[in-house]
Scaffold this active site. Structure first.
Site, PDB file in Angstrom:
ATOM      1  N   ILE A 193      26.284  39.637  37.027  1.00 59.61           N
ATOM      2  CA  ILE A 193      26.910  40.962  37.174  1.00 59.61           C
ATOM      3  C   ILE A 193      28.186  41.018  36.324  1.00 59.61           C
ATOM      4  CG2 ILE A 193      27.792  42.664  38.839  1.00 59.61           C
ATOM      5  CD1 ILE A 193      24.855  41.812  39.430  1.00 59.61           C
ATOM      6  N   TYR A 196      30.197  25.791  43.706  1.00 62.07           N
ATOM      7  CA  TYR A 196      29.852  27.206  43.906  1.00 62.07           C
ATOM      8  C   TYR A 196      28.448  27.340  44.500  1.00 62.07           C
ATOM      9  CZ  TYR A 196      29.335  32.178  42.636  1.00 62.07           C
ATOM     10  OH  TYR A 196      29.131  33.544  42.664  1.00 62.07           O
TER      11      TYR A 196
HETATM   12  P1  NAP Z   1      35.976  39.052  40.973  1.00 61.60           P
HETATM   13  O1  NAP Z   1      35.864  40.225  40.063  1.00 61.60           O
HETATM   14  O2  NAP Z   1      36.612  37.803  40.450  1.00 61.60           O
HETATM   15  O3  NAP Z   1      36.749  39.527  42.328  1.00 61.60           O
HETATM   16  C1  NAP Z   1      36.981  38.593  43.339  1.00 61.60           C
HETATM   17  C2  NAP Z   1      37.674  39.273  44.496  1.00 61.60           C
HETATM   18  O4  NAP Z   1      37.899  38.291  45.535  1.00 61.60           O
HETATM   19  C3  NAP Z   1      39.038  39.835  44.131  1.00 61.60           C
HETATM   20  O5  NAP Z   1      39.277  41.013  44.862  1.00 61.60           O
HETATM   21  C4  NAP Z   1      39.984  38.727  44.607  1.00 61.60           C
HETATM   22  O6  NAP Z   1      41.290  39.179  44.909  1.00 61.60           O
HETATM   23  C5  NAP Z   1      39.287  38.277  45.875  1.00 61.60           C
HETATM   24  N1  NAP Z   1      39.719  36.960  46.324  1.00 61.60           N
HETATM   25  C6  NAP Z   1      39.715  35.796  45.633  1.00 61.60           C
HETATM   26  N2  NAP Z   1      40.225  34.807  46.376  1.00 61.60           N
HETATM   27  C7  NAP Z   1      40.555  35.344  47.572  1.00 61.60           C
HETATM   28  C8  NAP Z   1      41.126  34.819  48.767  1.00 61.60           C
HETATM   29  N3  NAP Z   1      41.469  33.529  48.901  1.00 61.60           N
HETATM   30  N4  NAP Z   1      41.309  35.675  49.829  1.00 61.60           N
HETATM   31  C9  NAP Z   1      40.993  36.985  49.722  1.00 61.60           C
HETATM   32  N5  NAP Z   1      40.456  37.527  48.612  1.00 61.60           N
HETATM   33  C10 NAP Z   1      40.245  36.714  47.545  1.00 61.60           C
HETATM   34  O7  NAP Z   1      34.553  38.583  41.510  1.00 61.60           O
HETATM   35  P2  NAP Z   1      33.153  39.379  41.580  1.00 61.60           P
HETATM   36  O8  NAP Z   1      32.373  39.023  40.370  1.00 61.60           O
HETATM   37  O9  NAP Z   1      33.366  40.794  41.932  1.00 61.60           O
HETATM   38  O10 NAP Z   1      32.467  38.589  42.801  1.00 61.60           O
HETATM   39  C11 NAP Z   1      32.432  39.103  44.115  1.00 61.60           C
HETATM   40  C12 NAP Z   1      31.459  38.260  44.928  1.00 61.60           C
HETATM   41  O11 NAP Z   1      30.173  38.312  44.318  1.00 61.60           O
HETATM   42  C13 NAP Z   1      31.841  36.778  44.986  1.00 61.60           C
HETATM   43  O12 NAP Z   1      31.532  36.259  46.254  1.00 61.60           O
HETATM   44  C14 NAP Z   1      30.945  36.154  43.931  1.00 61.60           C
HETATM   45  O13 NAP Z   1      30.704  34.794  44.186  1.00 61.60           O
HETATM   46  C15 NAP Z   1      29.691  37.002  44.095  1.00 61.60           C
HETATM   47  N6  NAP Z   1      28.821  36.979  42.916  1.00 61.60           N
HETATM   48  C16 NAP Z   1      29.243  37.443  41.708  1.00 61.60           C
HETATM   49  C17 NAP Z   1      28.367  37.401  40.628  1.00 61.60           C
HETATM   50  C18 NAP Z   1      28.761  37.889  39.275  1.00 61.60           C
HETATM   51  O14 NAP Z   1      27.951  37.718  38.327  1.00 61.60           O
HETATM   52  N7  NAP Z   1      29.907  38.514  39.080  1.00 61.60           N
HETATM   53  C19 NAP Z   1      27.078  36.886  40.794  1.00 61.60           C
HETATM   54  C20 NAP Z   1      26.694  36.429  42.041  1.00 61.60           C
HETATM   55  C21 NAP Z   1      27.561  36.485  43.110  1.00 61.60           C
HETATM   56  P3  NAP Z   1      42.544  38.759  43.918  1.00 61.60           P
HETATM   57  O15 NAP Z   1      42.317  39.427  42.625  1.00 61.60           O
HETATM   58  O16 NAP Z   1      43.756  39.253  44.641  1.00 61.60           O
HETATM   59  O17 NAP Z   1      42.471  37.264  43.828  1.00 61.60           O
END
Ligand code: NAP
Length: 255
Positions: free
Chosen positions: A196, A163
């Site tokens: 987050i 990651y």
């Molecule tokens: P999340 O709630 O797990 O949502 C992930 C999203 O990505 C979902 O809509 C999922 O769709 C989609 N996705 C996953 N695999 C995919 C694929 N192969 N093709 C198209 N869509 C796909 O994650 P989140 O926490 O909102 O994270 C969003 C972004 O922020 C990510 O890049 C993550 O690395 C980054 N981030 C998050 C945090 C945190 O603390 N949450 C911190 C730093 C960075 P499905 O449900 O259909 O799979």
């Protein structure tokens, strides 16, 4: 209103979490948000329902959103996703590369498939989308690309070699593409969230969540809206002179 008169915003991973909040931050009568998610096979009812919920919430704000199941890791799927959009709209104003996954584990135990899945979705997915969107943006001589990185792409984090590599890669990719596209009036920036509250972090133990929160000077985990607000700003006219930057949204946990 036909799409030609609207601002066209493309968000990857818009069905849940930060991606959904980003879609909502763009919702309005003059915007059509095309977002993707990935619902393969016959057991994807939850993913499809989440995408429908994003469409409904955007519509509730007077906007228009269309969600399509697309694997961002597949160049072919991404090409056909953008073809669907561009055939209808002839334009892409904003691209937000947000889709991401984790497959955590210590280096010595990390399986090749977990390394590949994370790099393919988080890093190659952004490359696939930028490559196609940039062609249209270059013709327009306008566009905003925003890539979602992570604080750990700057700091490192044990147990997340795949990651962290993908997110450090996103930061480098953002800077390289910002330099390539600047002369065409296209800005390319990254937003690096800290900790987050989304499904991605929900599975952490209470102990791990408390340990994370104790490292945050502002004393709380971030909300998807905290990240979405910065993305919306970077896509606004007010940010027209910002490119190649990484904006950290982390409550002060990394400075
Ligand atoms: P999340 O709630 O797990 O949502 C992930 C999203 O990505 C979902 O809509 C999922 O769709 C989609 N996705 C996953 N695999 C995919 C694929 N192969 N093709 C198209 N869509 C796909 O994650 P989140 O926490 O909102 O994270 C969003 C972004 O922020 C990510 O890049 C993550 O690395 C980054 N981030 C998050 C945090 C945190 O603390 N949450 C911190 C730093 C960075 P499905 O449900 O259909 O799979």
């Amino acid at each position: 209103m036909p799409d030609q008169n609207r601002r066209i915003v493309v968000v990857t991973g818009g069905s849940r979490g930060i991606g959904r909040a980003i879609c909502l931050s763009f919702a309005g009568p003059d915007t059509h948000i095309y977002f993707n998610y990935f619902a393969p096979g016959d057991f994807a009812a939850a993913e499809i329902a989440a995408a429908a919920e994003t469409e409904k919430l955007v519509s509730g704000l007077g906007g228009l959103a269309t969600g399509l199941s697309v694997n961002v890791a597949s160049e072919k799927d991404v090409s056909s996703f953008f073809k669907t959009i561009i055939d209808k709209t002839k334009q892409v104003d904003v691209l937000v590369n947000n889709a991401g996954i984790t497959r955590d584990g210590l280096l010595v135990r990390m399986k090749e498939k977990d390394w590949d899945a994370v790099l393919d979705i988080n890093l190659k997915g952004a490359f696939n989308c930028m490559k196609v969107a940039a062609r249209t943006m270059m013709k327009q001589r306008f566009g905003c690309i925003i890539n979602i990185a992570s604080v750990v792409g700057a700091t490192g984090n044990p147990g997340q070699a795949n990651y962290v590599a993908s997110k450090a890669g996103i930061i480098g990719l953002t800077k390289a593409v910002a330099l390539e596209l600047a002369s065409r009036g296209i800005t390319v920036n990254a937003v690096a969230p800290g900790f987050i509250e989304t499904d991605m972090t929900a599975s952490l133990s209470d102990k791990a969540k408390e340990a994370m929160t104790s490292q945050i000077p502002l004393g709380r985990a971030g909300k998807p809206e905290d990240v979405a607000a910065v993305v919306a700003f970077l896509a606004s006219k007010s940010a027209a002179y910002i490119t190649g930057q990484v904006i950290h949204v982390n409550g002060g946990m990394y400075m």
